[in-house]
Design an enzyme around this catalytic site. Structure first.
Site, PDB file in Angstrom:
ATOM      1  N   PHE A   1       0.833  -1.199   0.000  1.00 49.86           N
ATOM      2  CA  PHE A   1       0.000   0.000   0.000  1.00 49.86           C
ATOM      3  C   PHE A   1       0.871   1.254   0.000  1.00 49.86           C
ATOM      4  O   PHE A   1       1.955   1.269   0.578  1.00 49.86           O
ATOM      5  CB  PHE A   1      -0.891   0.058   1.249  1.00 49.86           C
ATOM      6  CG  PHE A   1      -1.897  -1.042   1.350  1.00 49.86           C
ATOM      7  CD1 PHE A   1      -3.168  -0.900   0.801  1.00 49.86           C
ATOM      8  CD2 PHE A   1      -1.594  -2.208   2.027  1.00 49.86           C
ATOM      9  CE1 PHE A   1      -4.102  -1.925   0.912  1.00 49.86           C
ATOM     10  CE2 PHE A   1      -2.522  -3.237   2.149  1.00 49.86           C
ATOM     11  CZ  PHE A   1      -3.785  -3.093   1.591  1.00 49.86           C
ATOM     12  N   ASP A   2       0.366   2.310  -0.627  1.00 48.86           N
ATOM     13  CA  ASP A   2       0.927   3.649  -0.458  1.00 48.86           C
ATOM     14  C   ASP A   2       0.226   4.243   0.760  1.00 48.86           C
ATOM     15  O   ASP A   2      -0.770   3.682   1.236  1.00 48.86           O
ATOM     16  CB  ASP A   2       0.670   4.479  -1.718  1.00 48.86           C
ATOM     17  CG  ASP A   2       1.439   5.800  -1.703  1.00 48.86           C
ATOM     18  OD1 ASP A   2       2.386   5.924  -0.907  1.00 48.86           O
ATOM     19  OD2 ASP A   2       1.086   6.695  -2.485  1.00 48.86           O
ATOM     20  N   LYS A   3       0.727   5.353   1.273  1.00 45.07           N
ATOM     21  CA  LYS A   3       0.116   5.929   2.474  1.00 45.07           C
ATOM     22  C   LYS A   3      -0.879   7.036   2.150  1.00 45.07           C
ATOM     23  O   LYS A   3      -2.081   6.872   2.311  1.00 45.07           O
ATOM     24  CB  LYS A   3       1.200   6.472   3.416  1.00 45.07           C
ATOM     25  CG  LYS A   3       0.620   7.016   4.745  1.00 45.07           C
ATOM     26  CD  LYS A   3       1.723   7.393   5.715  1.00 45.07           C
ATOM     27  CE  LYS A   3       2.406   8.696   5.332  1.00 45.07           C
ATOM     28  NZ  LYS A   3       1.518   9.883   5.564  1.00 45.07           N
TER      29      LYS A   3
END
Length: 206
Positions: free
Chosen positions: A3-5
């Site tokens: 995941f990206d944040k």
């Protein structure tokens, strides 16, 4: 699952939480001046942090200056000339590459990072200093974790699927979000062109 944040696990609409200048107070004339410079430097940018700075400047009714020679530094920040001053606004990684002395606000930055906030630094390069960038101040931004992110991570954990957070944000902020969500592992201060290689390594590692 990687995941990206910002905008993926978080809402993606950060706000300016705090500023630290030489006076170490948010509402002094010096801090207002720094906010004006940072907002002017990033005027028109669609980056979430730039929008947060612009919103803060707008709330104070600040008149922005024209920026010249603007250059985006992918994943690190921006550099440009505002009111005759060459300015850098960006990450700790950028400041490190520029060899900017950050010790003056090291304690404040650490506290903000531990609180899960994103840190950006504003530095100035002057002929007087042989164009070696000097620190002007720091900006701390806060974002909100999505309710859906908690549910998604919990669901993946229940079926023993490893989750990884890959972000360009600082170590403290990424660690904080990872801890809150129960993410298996994380990578911080990752540049955009480095993310693909990390994902590839994760795939190869199973």
């Amino acid at each position: 699952v990687a995941f990206d944040k910002t905008g993926t696990l978080t809402v993606g609409h950060p706000t300016l939480i705090s500023m630290y200048s030489n006076s170490k107070e948010n509402d002094t004339q010096e801090s207002v001046s720094l906010l004006m410079l940072a907002a002017s430097l990033q005027a028109g940018s669609e980056h979430p942090l730039a929008k947060a700075v612009a919103d803060a400047a707008s709330l104070k009714g600040l008149h922005l200056k024209t920026v010249h020679d603007l250059q985006a530094l992918a994943g690190k920040g921006v550099v440009g000339v505002v009111d005759g001053q060459k300015l850098y606004f960006g990450s700790t990684r950028l400041m490190s590459e520029l060899k900017v002395n950050l010790s003056k606000f090291k304690e404040e930055a650490l506290l903000q990072e531990q609180a899960g906030h994103t840190i950006s630094w504003l530095a100035q390069a002057r002929a007087l200093d042989n164009f070696a960038p000097k620190l002007l101040g720091i900006f701390a931004f806060g974002d909100t974790i999505k309710v859906s992110s908690r549910k998604a991570i919990e669901s993946l954990s229940k079926v023993d699927i490893k989750t990884v957070l890959i972000s360009g944000d600082n170590q403290g902020s990424v660690a904080n979000v990872s801890s809150q969500l129960g993410v298996s592992d994380y990578y911080a201060q990752v540049l955009p062109d480095e993310k693909a290689s990390i994902v590839m390594q994760l795939k190869q590692g199973g």
